[in-house]
Design an enzyme around this catalytic site. Structure first.
Site, PDB file in Angstrom:
ATOM      1  N   LEU A 153       1.365  -1.334  -0.691  1.00 45.60           N
ATOM      2  CA  LEU A 153      -0.081   0.336   0.125  1.00 45.60           C
ATOM      3  C   LEU A 153       0.512   1.449   0.336  1.00 45.60           C
ATOM      4  O   LEU A 153       1.966   1.646   0.763  1.00 45.60           O
ATOM      5  CB  LEU A 153      -0.579   0.142   1.646  1.00 45.60           C
ATOM      6  CG  LEU A 153      -2.019  -1.103   1.744  1.00 45.60           C
ATOM      7  CD1 LEU A 153      -2.426  -0.812   2.728  1.00 45.60           C
ATOM      8  CD2 LEU A 153      -2.468  -1.622   0.179  1.00 45.60           C
ATOM      9  N   ASN A 211      10.475  -3.166  -2.211  1.00 42.60           N
ATOM     10  CA  ASN A 211      10.873  -2.256  -1.748  1.00 42.60           C
ATOM     11  C   ASN A 211      12.316  -1.361  -1.749  1.00 42.60           C
ATOM     12  O   ASN A 211      11.986  -0.577  -2.398  1.00 42.60           O
ATOM     13  CB  ASN A 211      10.287  -2.290  -0.302  1.00 42.60           C
ATOM     14  CG  ASN A 211       8.667  -1.908   0.194  1.00 42.60           C
ATOM     15  OD1 ASN A 211       8.098  -1.449  -0.645  1.00 42.60           O
ATOM     16  ND2 ASN A 211       8.613  -1.747   1.376  1.00 42.60           N
ATOM     17  N   CYS A 263       8.213   2.463   5.159  1.00 44.60           N
ATOM     18  CA  CYS A 263       8.882   1.387   4.709  1.00 44.60           C
ATOM     19  C   CYS A 263      10.477   1.392   4.273  1.00 44.60           C
ATOM     20  O   CYS A 263      11.034   0.823   4.617  1.00 44.60           O
ATOM     21  CB  CYS A 263       7.374   0.828   3.309  1.00 44.60           C
ATOM     22  SG  CYS A 263       5.803   0.563   4.279  1.00 44.60           S
TER      23      CYS A 263
END
Length: 450
Positions: A153, A211, A263
Site C-alpha cells: 500500500l 521495496n 517502509c
C-alpha cells in the site's frame, strides 16, 4: 468470512476497512484503548484520503468493529491477520519482531477450530516459521495454518491500491490455507487482480525485494541529479528519456531530497541485515541506504549554499514536512534532517504542512509553525519546498516573493519551471538542473567558515 485484524495502525486499519467493504465481517483489535475508543466514536487516528468515509460506512453496515479484547474475536475468526509494527531494532537495524511474536502468543491461546494466521506486517524471511513454532508451542492442540500476505500500500493512495492491486502475494506451506485465502480475496476477481501463491519464505522476501528495488531506483535518479548539476544537464529530461524505455519505466524517477516514510528506510535496512547474516551481502542495497542517509543533510547544505552561507539568525520557511503528500506520516521524513541541518547552522525555521504539523511537533524542536505557505514565508531569507503537496503546486509566486525578506526559492521537488520563478523575481534553485553544482553547498560553507 470472519476476519480479525491484530493491530489498528496504518496497515491494519486500511486493510480491515477494505476487507469489510468487500462484505467480510472484520474486527480490528488493538491494545491502545485510546485508539480503539476514538475509532468507536468515529474518529480516525491517521490521515489517509477516503478512509474516514470507508470506516464510517462499514461500521454503520455492521461489517466493521473495533475492540481491545482479542480472545473472543479470534475464537470466532476464520482468518486472523497480524498487522502490528516491525520497526528497526535499536542497535543493529534488524526488524524488531517482538510485537509479532507477542501477537502470535495471544492468538495461540484464543484459537477455536481451524484458523489461518496471516502475517500482514512486513517481516524478514523465516518469520512465518517462527510464528508457527510459537503458536504450536503455546497451544499444541490448535488447528491452524500460517500464511504470509505482505501489503503493498502506498500512503495517500492506500484504498485504491488495496482494491485495485498490481498483485496479491500469498505464501503458504499448508494446503489447507489456500481455500480460505482465496475466499478472502475473491471480491478482487472482478477486477482480475493477479493472485500469486508462493512458498511462505518467498512471499516474505518478495515484499522486501520490491521495496528495496524502488528505494534503489529513487537513489539512482538522485545521484544522477547530482551529476546533471555538474555537467549542465537537466535531470527531469534525463528521467523522461530513460523512463520511456519500458524495461525501466517512468515511476520512481523523480529526483528529490531522498526517500523516507514507514517502509523504505526500515525495509532496506532489515533486508541488508538479513543478507549479511546469511553471508550474501547486498552491496547495491548497502550503498542505497548510505547514499540516502547522506543526501538528506546534503539538502540542508544545499539550502545554506543558496543563501550564500549566511544563515545564522535568519529565518528559513519550510513548506512540507511529511515524507510524501497525502499523509501525516513523519517517519524518516527528509524534512527532519534538513531542518536539523539548518538549525545546526544557526537558522530559525518556520514551517507549514497541510496535515503533518501535529506529528512533526513530536520529532522536531524549536520550529515555529505557520497557518499557510505565505505565513511561513513572511520575512524569510529563503523558502524551501520539501514535500510536493498539491497546495504548493500553484502558489502565487509574486505574493510569496513579496512576503519574503530575500527572494530565494529552493525547490527540492522541481515543482516549478525555473523561468516562471525568475519571472516572479525569485532566485530559483532546483534539483539536478543546470548551473547548480552538487558541491556548491560545501564550497559555500567553506567560504562562510573562512
Amino acid at each position: 468470512m470472519r476476519i480479525v485484524m491484530i493491530g489498528s495502525g496504518y496497515v491494519g486499519l486500511v486493510s480491515g476497512a477494505c476487507f469489510a467493504d468487500f462484505g467480510h465481517h472484520v474486527t480490528c483489535v488493538d491494545k491502545d484503548a485510546n485508539k480503539i475508543a476514538r475509532l468507536q466514536a468515529g474518529g480516525i487516528p491517521i490521515y489517509e484520503p477516503g478512509l474516514d468515509d470507508l470506516v464510517a460506512r462499514n461500521v454503520a453496515a455492521g461489517n466493521l468493529a473495533f475492540t481491545t479484547e482479542l480472545s473472543e474475536a479470534v475464537g470466532a475468526a476464520d482468518v486472523v491477520f497480524i498487522a502490528v509494527g516491525t520497526p528497526s531494532r535499536r542497535g543493529d537495524g534488524h526488524a524488531d519482531l517482538s510485537y509479532v511474536h507477542d501477537a502470535a502468543r495471544e492468538i495461540a491461546g484464543a484459537l477455536s477450530g481451524f484458523t489461518v494466521i496471516v502475517t500482514k506486517s512486513t517481516v524478514p524471511v523465516g518469520t512465518g516459521d517462527e510464528v508457527e513454532r510459537i503458536v504450536r508451542e503455546c497451544n499444541p492442540a490448535a488447528e491452524f495454518a500460517v500464511a504470509s500476505n505482505p501489503e503493498f500500500l502506498r500512503e495517500g493512495a492506500a484504498i485504491e491500491d488495496f482494491k485495485r492491486p498490481d498483485r496479491v502475494v500469498i505464501g503458504i506451506e499448508d494446503a489447507r490455507a489456500r481455500a480460505p485465502m482465496e475466499e478472502v480475496y475473491r471480491p478482487l476477481s472482478l477486477n482480475k487482480a493477479p493472485i500469486v501463491f508462493t512458498s511462505r519464505r518467498t512471499s516474505e522476501l518478495i515484499k522486501y525485494a520490491a521495496n528495496a528495488f524502488l528505494a534503489m531506483k529513487i537513489t539512482y535518479i538522485n545521484e544522477m541529479a547530482d551529476l546533471c548539476e555538474q555537467v549542465g544537464a537537466d535531470v527531469q529530461e534525463v528521467a523522461s528519456g530513460i523512463g520511456l524505455d519500458n524495461r525501466i519505466g517512468a515511476k520512481f524517477l523523480n529526483a528529490g531530497p531522498g526517500y523516507g516514510g514507514s517502509c523504505f528506510p526500515k525495509d532496506t535496512l532489515a533486508l541488508m541485515k538479513t543478507a549479511q547474516d546469511h553471508d550474501a551481502p547486498l552491496r547495491l542495497i548497502e550503498a542505497t541506504v548510505a547514499v540516502n542517509e547522506q543526501r538528506k543533510r546534503a539538502m540542508g547544505r544545499k539550502v545554506i549554499a543558496a543563501m550564500n552561507g549566511q544563515v545564522r539568525g535568519r529565518t528559513v520557511a519550510v513548506l512540507g514536512l511529511t515524507f510524501k503528500p497525502n499523509t501525516d506520516d513523519m517517519r524518516d521524513a527528509p524534512s527532519i534532517a534538513i531542518i536539523q541541518t539548518l538549525q545546526d547552522a544557526g537558522a530559525k525555521v518556520r514551517a507549514y504542512d497541510p496535515e503533518g504539523m501535529d506529528a512533526a511537533k513530536a520529532v522536531l524542536s524549536d520550529v515555529e509553525y505557520a497557518s499557510s505557505a505565505y505565513a511561513a514565508a513572511e520575512g524569510a531569507a529563503a523558502t524551501v519546498i520539501v514535500t510536493e503537496w498539491d497546495a504548493f503546486r500553484a502558489l502565487d509566486l509574486a505574493r510569496l516573493k513579496a512576503a519574503m525578506a530575500e527572494p530565494v526559492l529552493v525547490d527540492l521537488r522541481n515543482i516549478y519551471p525555473p523561468a516562471r520563478a525568475e519571472e516572479a523575481g525569485l532566485r530559483y534553485v532546483g534539483i539536478g538542473r543546470p548551473g547548480q553544482p552538487a558541491d556548491e553547498a560545501e564550497a559555500a560553507n567553506e567560504r562562510h567558515a573562512a
